[in-house]
Write an enzyme that holds these catalytic residues in place. Sequence first.
Site, PDB file in Angstrom:
ATOM      1  N   GLU A 164      12.041  57.066   8.585  1.00 28.13           N
ATOM      2  CA  GLU A 164      13.560  57.934   8.940  1.00 28.13           C
ATOM      3  C   GLU A 164      14.112  58.308   7.699  1.00 28.13           C
ATOM      4  N   TYR A 166      14.831  56.385   5.113  1.00 27.76           N
ATOM      5  CA  TYR A 166      15.557  55.248   4.446  1.00 27.76           C
ATOM      6  C   TYR A 166      14.854  54.922   3.005  1.00 27.76           C
ATOM      7  N   ARG A 213       7.700  49.915  10.086  1.00 30.99           N
ATOM      8  CA  ARG A 213       7.776  51.004  10.904  1.00 30.99           C
ATOM      9  C   ARG A 213       7.438  52.287   9.686  1.00 30.99           C
ATOM     10  N   HIS A 251      15.990  61.571   8.940  1.00 37.08           N
ATOM     11  CA  HIS A 251      17.414  61.894   9.540  1.00 37.08           C
ATOM     12  C   HIS A 251      17.964  63.295   8.968  1.00 37.08           C
ATOM     13  N   GLN A 338      24.832  61.026  24.489  1.00 33.04           N
ATOM     14  CA  GLN A 338      26.241  61.167  24.669  1.00 33.04           C
ATOM     15  C   GLN A 338      26.978  59.720  24.486  1.00 33.04           C
TER      16      GLN A 338
HETATM   17  P1  FAD Z   1      30.882  67.125  40.842  1.00 29.93           P
HETATM   18  O1  FAD Z   1      29.488  66.904  40.080  1.00 29.93           O
HETATM   19  O2  FAD Z   1      31.511  68.645  40.759  1.00 29.93           O
HETATM   20  O3  FAD Z   1      30.688  66.688  42.076  1.00 29.93           O
HETATM   21  C1  FAD Z   1      31.902  66.966  43.149  1.00 29.93           C
HETATM   22  C2  FAD Z   1      31.194  66.802  44.463  1.00 29.93           C
HETATM   23  O4  FAD Z   1      32.218  66.852  45.459  1.00 29.93           O
HETATM   24  C3  FAD Z   1      30.422  68.040  45.040  1.00 29.93           C
HETATM   25  O5  FAD Z   1      29.146  67.545  45.302  1.00 29.93           O
HETATM   26  C4  FAD Z   1      31.100  69.061  45.795  1.00 29.93           C
HETATM   27  O6  FAD Z   1      30.077  69.489  46.847  1.00 29.93           O
HETATM   28  C5  FAD Z   1      31.660  67.779  46.795  1.00 29.93           C
HETATM   29  N1  FAD Z   1      32.879  68.022  47.403  1.00 29.93           N
HETATM   30  C6  FAD Z   1      33.961  68.751  46.909  1.00 29.93           C
HETATM   31  N2  FAD Z   1      34.892  68.824  47.768  1.00 29.93           N
HETATM   32  C7  FAD Z   1      34.217  68.326  49.131  1.00 29.93           C
HETATM   33  C8  FAD Z   1      34.773  68.178  50.538  1.00 29.93           C
HETATM   34  N3  FAD Z   1      35.947  68.954  50.764  1.00 29.93           N
HETATM   35  N4  FAD Z   1      34.160  67.773  51.272  1.00 29.93           N
HETATM   36  C9  FAD Z   1      32.751  67.080  50.842  1.00 29.93           C
HETATM   37  N5  FAD Z   1      32.286  67.213  49.643  1.00 29.93           N
HETATM   38  C10 FAD Z   1      33.188  67.917  48.590  1.00 29.93           C
HETATM   39  N6  FAD Z   1      27.770  66.648  31.906  1.00 29.93           N
HETATM   40  C11 FAD Z   1      27.223  65.989  30.906  1.00 29.93           C
HETATM   41  O7  FAD Z   1      27.879  64.737  30.704  1.00 29.93           O
HETATM   42  N7  FAD Z   1      26.366  66.379  30.030  1.00 29.93           N
HETATM   43  C12 FAD Z   1      25.825  67.531  30.260  1.00 29.93           C
HETATM   44  O8  FAD Z   1      24.869  67.669  29.416  1.00 29.93           O
HETATM   45  C13 FAD Z   1      26.378  68.527  31.121  1.00 29.93           C
HETATM   46  N8  FAD Z   1      25.749  69.534  31.483  1.00 29.93           N
HETATM   47  C14 FAD Z   1      26.451  70.433  32.321  1.00 29.93           C
HETATM   48  C15 FAD Z   1      25.662  71.643  32.448  1.00 29.93           C
HETATM   49  C16 FAD Z   1      26.124  72.497  33.249  1.00 29.93           C
HETATM   50  C17 FAD Z   1      25.345  74.006  33.426  1.00 29.93           C
HETATM   51  C18 FAD Z   1      27.139  72.143  34.057  1.00 29.93           C
HETATM   52  C19 FAD Z   1      27.852  72.911  35.226  1.00 29.93           C
HETATM   53  C20 FAD Z   1      27.860  71.009  34.087  1.00 29.93           C
HETATM   54  C21 FAD Z   1      27.235  70.000  32.974  1.00 29.93           C
HETATM   55  N9  FAD Z   1      28.025  68.879  32.868  1.00 29.93           N
HETATM   56  C22 FAD Z   1      27.540  67.926  31.797  1.00 29.93           C
HETATM   57  C23 FAD Z   1      29.135  68.244  33.357  1.00 29.93           C
HETATM   58  C24 FAD Z   1      28.678  67.401  34.804  1.00 29.93           C
HETATM   59  O9  FAD Z   1      27.954  67.724  35.639  1.00 29.93           O
HETATM   60  C25 FAD Z   1      30.299  66.928  35.283  1.00 29.93           C
HETATM   61  O10 FAD Z   1      31.094  66.596  34.492  1.00 29.93           O
HETATM   62  C26 FAD Z   1      29.958  65.929  36.589  1.00 29.93           C
HETATM   63  O11 FAD Z   1      28.995  66.450  37.274  1.00 29.93           O
HETATM   64  C27 FAD Z   1      31.387  65.792  37.053  1.00 29.93           C
HETATM   65  O12 FAD Z   1      31.228  64.907  38.140  1.00 29.93           O
HETATM   66  P2  FAD Z   1      31.826  64.567  39.560  1.00 29.93           P
HETATM   67  O13 FAD Z   1      31.460  63.591  40.209  1.00 29.93           O
HETATM   68  O14 FAD Z   1      33.602  64.440  39.097  1.00 29.93           O
HETATM   69  O15 FAD Z   1      32.088  66.075  40.056  1.00 29.93           O
HETATM   70  P1  NAP Z   2      35.137  73.420  28.210  1.00 30.10           P
HETATM   71  O1  NAP Z   2      34.381  72.609  27.070  1.00 30.10           O
HETATM   72  O2  NAP Z   2      36.541  73.244  28.163  1.00 30.10           O
HETATM   73  O3  NAP Z   2      35.133  74.947  27.474  1.00 30.10           O
HETATM   74  C1  NAP Z   2      35.792  76.177  28.257  1.00 30.10           C
HETATM   75  C2  NAP Z   2      35.706  77.233  27.264  1.00 30.10           C
HETATM   76  O4  NAP Z   2      36.208  78.458  27.814  1.00 30.10           O
HETATM   77  C3  NAP Z   2      36.051  76.985  25.647  1.00 30.10           C
HETATM   78  O5  NAP Z   2      35.115  77.545  24.930  1.00 30.10           O
HETATM   79  C4  NAP Z   2      37.536  77.785  26.060  1.00 30.10           C
HETATM   80  O6  NAP Z   2      37.796  78.242  24.582  1.00 30.10           O
HETATM   81  C5  NAP Z   2      37.331  78.936  26.927  1.00 30.10           C
HETATM   82  N1  NAP Z   2      38.284  79.297  27.960  1.00 30.10           N
HETATM   83  C6  NAP Z   2      39.278  78.214  28.295  1.00 30.10           C
HETATM   84  N2  NAP Z   2      40.209  78.946  29.100  1.00 30.10           N
HETATM   85  C7  NAP Z   2      39.873  80.454  29.130  1.00 30.10           C
HETATM   86  C8  NAP Z   2      40.449  81.419  29.682  1.00 30.10           C
HETATM   87  N3  NAP Z   2      41.534  81.517  30.247  1.00 30.10           N
HETATM   88  N4  NAP Z   2      39.997  82.621  29.303  1.00 30.10           N
HETATM   89  C9  NAP Z   2      38.779  82.590  28.397  1.00 30.10           C
HETATM   90  N5  NAP Z   2      38.320  81.468  27.881  1.00 30.10           N
HETATM   91  C10 NAP Z   2      38.917  80.181  28.236  1.00 30.10           C
HETATM   92  O7  NAP Z   2      34.483  73.334  29.551  1.00 30.10           O
HETATM   93  P2  NAP Z   2      33.270  73.761  29.992  1.00 30.10           P
HETATM   94  O8  NAP Z   2      32.311  74.480  28.883  1.00 30.10           O
HETATM   95  O9  NAP Z   2      33.402  74.406  31.354  1.00 30.10           O
HETATM   96  O10 NAP Z   2      32.415  72.434  30.183  1.00 30.10           O
HETATM   97  C11 NAP Z   2      33.027  71.514  31.071  1.00 30.10           C
HETATM   98  C12 NAP Z   2      32.597  70.053  30.672  1.00 30.10           C
HETATM   99  O11 NAP Z   2      31.327  69.902  30.894  1.00 30.10           O
HETATM  100  C13 NAP Z   2      32.852  69.735  29.354  1.00 30.10           C
HETATM  101  O12 NAP Z   2      34.172  69.186  29.043  1.00 30.10           O
HETATM  102  C14 NAP Z   2      31.722  69.289  28.552  1.00 30.10           C
HETATM  103  O13 NAP Z   2      31.925  67.780  27.913  1.00 30.10           O
HETATM  104  C15 NAP Z   2      30.430  69.082  29.995  1.00 30.10           C
HETATM  105  N6  NAP Z   2      29.518  69.624  29.355  1.00 30.10           N
HETATM  106  C16 NAP Z   2      28.804  68.815  28.708  1.00 30.10           C
HETATM  107  C17 NAP Z   2      27.563  69.246  27.791  1.00 30.10           C
HETATM  108  C18 NAP Z   2      26.911  68.281  26.867  1.00 30.10           C
HETATM  109  O14 NAP Z   2      25.794  69.034  26.575  1.00 30.10           O
HETATM  110  N7  NAP Z   2      27.319  67.449  26.475  1.00 30.10           N
HETATM  111  C19 NAP Z   2      27.122  70.528  28.383  1.00 30.10           C
HETATM  112  C20 NAP Z   2      27.716  71.169  29.474  1.00 30.10           C
HETATM  113  C21 NAP Z   2      28.900  70.662  29.751  1.00 30.10           C
HETATM  114  P3  NAP Z   2      39.054  79.100  24.227  1.00 30.10           P
HETATM  115  O15 NAP Z   2      39.940  78.681  24.691  1.00 30.10           O
HETATM  116  O16 NAP Z   2      38.702  79.118  22.745  1.00 30.10           O
HETATM  117  O17 NAP Z   2      38.575  80.381  24.419  1.00 30.10           O
HETATM  118 FE1  SF4 Z   3      21.841  57.324  25.488  1.00 30.86          FE
HETATM  119 FE2  SF4 Z   3      22.300  56.514  27.972  1.00 30.86          FE
HETATM  120 FE3  SF4 Z   3      21.943  59.135  27.439  1.00 30.86          FE
HETATM  121 FE4  SF4 Z   3      20.034  57.739  27.338  1.00 30.86          FE
HETATM  122  S1  SF4 Z   3      21.030  58.230  29.144  1.00 30.86           S
HETATM  123  S2  SF4 Z   3      20.520  59.103  25.761  1.00 30.86           S
HETATM  124  S3  SF4 Z   3      20.787  55.731  26.473  1.00 30.86           S
HETATM  125  S4  SF4 Z   3      23.645  57.741  26.697  1.00 30.86           S
END
Ligand code: FAD
Ligand code: NAP
Ligand code: SF4
Length: 669
Positions: A164, A166, A213, A251, A338
């Site tokens: 890595e 080191y 390693r 790294h 994460q």
């Molecule tokens: P949600 O996952 O939105 O779940 C809410 C659930 O409630 C849904 O299944 C919905 O159907 C249900 N629901 C709502 N209202 C009702 C109702 N009235 N009756 C019955 N059911 C209902 N997070 C990460 O940590 N790492 C990532 O890499 C990452 N990548 C992402 C990539 C994408 C493209 C997206 C869209 C999201 C990503 N996220 C990532 C974000 C992550 O998926 C969300 O933060 C997480 O799913 C939120 O969890 P939650 O349980 O609060 O809500």
């Molecule tokens: P986000 O991280 O809050 O990004 C929203 C983006 O929209 C920002 O770039 C913001 O930038 C822009 N924005 C906000 N209000 C706006 C408006 N009114 N008009 C135009 N642009 C606007 O949210 P997200 O991308 O939806 O992700 C949601 C969550 O999912 C995040 O908190 C993230 O942690 C999680 N997630 C994580 C990963 C991961 O790899 N770890 C991947 C996907 C999602 P400006 O305000 O500068 O324009």
């Molecule tokens: Fe790290 Fe857990 Fe994500 Fe695996 S799932 S990379 S152990 S945070």
Amino acid sequence: MPYPHLLTPITLGAITLPNRVLMGSMHTGLEETGDWERVAEFYATRARGGVGLMVTGGMAPNAEGGVFPGAAGLYTAQDIANHRQVTARVHDAGGRIAMQILHAGRYAYSPNCVSASAVKSPISPFPPKELDEDGIEKQIGDIATAAARAIEAGYDGVEVMGSEGYFLNQFLVRHTNRRTDAWGGDYANRMRLPVEVVRRVRAAIGEAILIYRISLIDLIPDGSTWDEVVTLARAIEGAGASVLNTGIGWHEARVPTIATSVPRAAFAHLTGRLRAEVGVPVITSNRINSPDVAEGLLASGMADMVSMARPFLADPDFVAKAAQGRAAEIAPCIACNQACLDHTFSGRLTSCLVNPRACHETELVIAPTLSPRRIAVVGAGPAGLSAALTAATRGHQVTLFDRATAVGGQLHLAATIPGKEEFRGLIDWFDTMVARSTITTRLGQTVTPQDLTGFDEVILATGVTPRASGIAGEDAPQVLGYRAVLQGAKVGPRVAVIGAGGIGFDVAEYLVHHGTSPTLDATLWRKEWGVGDPAQTPGGLATGGPQPTPPARQAWLLQRKPERPGRRLGKTTGWIHRATLQAKGVKMLGGVQYDGVSGQGLAITVNGQAQVLPVDTVVICAGQEPDRSLVAGLAALGITPHIIGGADMAAELDAKRAIDQGTRLAARL
Ligand code: FAD
Ligand code: NAP
Ligand code: SF4
């Protein structure tokens, strides 16, 4: 017997391990808290889960070798007593543990760092001091002393960290070793330090396990050649190593080596190649997270043992569950970094996105409830699922609702992104655990407040709704939300993505990609990242450099903040997302003012310059708002719900927070 290769004992020196699984070294930050009970419980939990052998996080042999000032080590009598607490607990639990000795060399975040030559690393602000003969002798002596102390502290062996990039690695390659004395120059001199270290460590530890390693592919220019790797491996074997563990990439390498987009077992073929050259057992590593993959590697002769590190954060009972035929219940490490590496590199305690109890074993306790209650959970995303499973484990009577017909919530959208296929495994795990629990599911039901009467507790985990951008022309047919796009809506050949958060980046990757995901095709992935063969180019970088497949469409990724897009992405993975989009020619712009959508495209102003991006489609990824649409109706019925996940707070929401919050709420209900 399930997994016959994985679960076969192996003898290393004087110790026979019950299976071929090594828990690889991870810096957790627990030792630095000073709470050694917590350290002991972390390892004892994993020993109870049946892993063959564990390796601790890297312990510094001296102050100058610490990864940062104050990094954990083994220097004093008090240190020995602390470490003994750990080894005693592990042995009481029936486990075995080796201590990793990590000298960081020029990677030490300190002005007092030392190395072969005064060549600064690109990832550290501090140029190292070149060691003289006495200085080198001191480092060797300190490493051997640390090894002797490790045995005194009760460890079953030590791992000498030689990969890595080191300290020991820094002597091996001309890139960092410019010396002209007996420790530099030709390869025999450059490998003298690691070989001498192993010889002296062996002398210091008697018959205990000695793991070395070794870096099989440095992934830096002018790294080791394959012939050098083999020469070193044989010399290390001759100097007394019991087993060789695999290290991949320095790294400072600009190639991802363990992120979720790296194919599973992408580098195991190199361990297989080394295995044919040496007499001692070899251990393979990197992106192995399931017993099936591990078993396949051993069955095909790639290695004698398999090292997994992060999978033991996700599930301490990995081996026990595999042995009991319950592999589907193993909580999968999705390699997101994460809660583990991103925490480590920002000075926070390590944990795990899928298992918030990791490194919090003594504080987040899930005990049977004394007063079982009827609990409704609305929303089967990660927040609701974690709350429901934890509450059910404790003995509550849980009903889980979702309007979707499958559990997973937004994780389904995440799993559509090329490079994020591991999220599918997390959904499958939740599905299995719910099916095998006492939870009553009501899927395909959109919940109304009236459905929630008659429960003792109501948990709202209803997630989020996408935020409207407010941009003029947002209602035009060529403007789409990210959900529609990821669910297959048609997008034109030129596209602008509004919002460069995590979702904006993911959507941009989805839009410029076509064909097989490189994560599912290791040959394609190596081509995309320019990974070659160390037998052909020193360090293993391909001579032609990265050769990404052409983008599926022309894309712009935009944000209003006047900063580099992607600056706030994950600490250890943001650079991978930026590099991927750069390779596909995506134009990433910060400081954008949106002037409106029209038939000509998207009008924007950047640095006072108005322009129209000639796009066919505009995709809105402008963040989210909490979905609390049930709250008022519940209040009218006199019900005060618990609100978790995105429904609680949408800003900076991710699955890590959703799972942590759901688990913690249910642990105290
Ligand atoms: P949600 O996952 O939105 O779940 C809410 C659930 O409630 C849904 O299944 C919905 O159907 C249900 N629901 C709502 N209202 C009702 C109702 N009235 N009756 C019955 N059911 C209902 N997070 C990460 O940590 N790492 C990532 O890499 C990452 N990548 C992402 C990539 C994408 C493209 C997206 C869209 C999201 C990503 N996220 C990532 C974000 C992550 O998926 C969300 O933060 C997480 O799913 C939120 O969890 P939650 O349980 O609060 O809500
Ligand atoms: P986000 O991280 O809050 O990004 C929203 C983006 O929209 C920002 O770039 C913001 O930038 C822009 N924005 C906000 N209000 C706006 C408006 N009114 N008009 C135009 N642009 C606007 O949210 P997200 O991308 O939806 O992700 C949601 C969550 O999912 C995040 O908190 C993230 O942690 C999680 N997630 C994580 C990963 C991961 O790899 N770890 C991947 C996907 C999602 P400006 O305000 O500068 O324009
Ligand atoms: Fe790290 Fe857990 Fe994500 Fe695996 S799932 S990379 S152990 S945070």
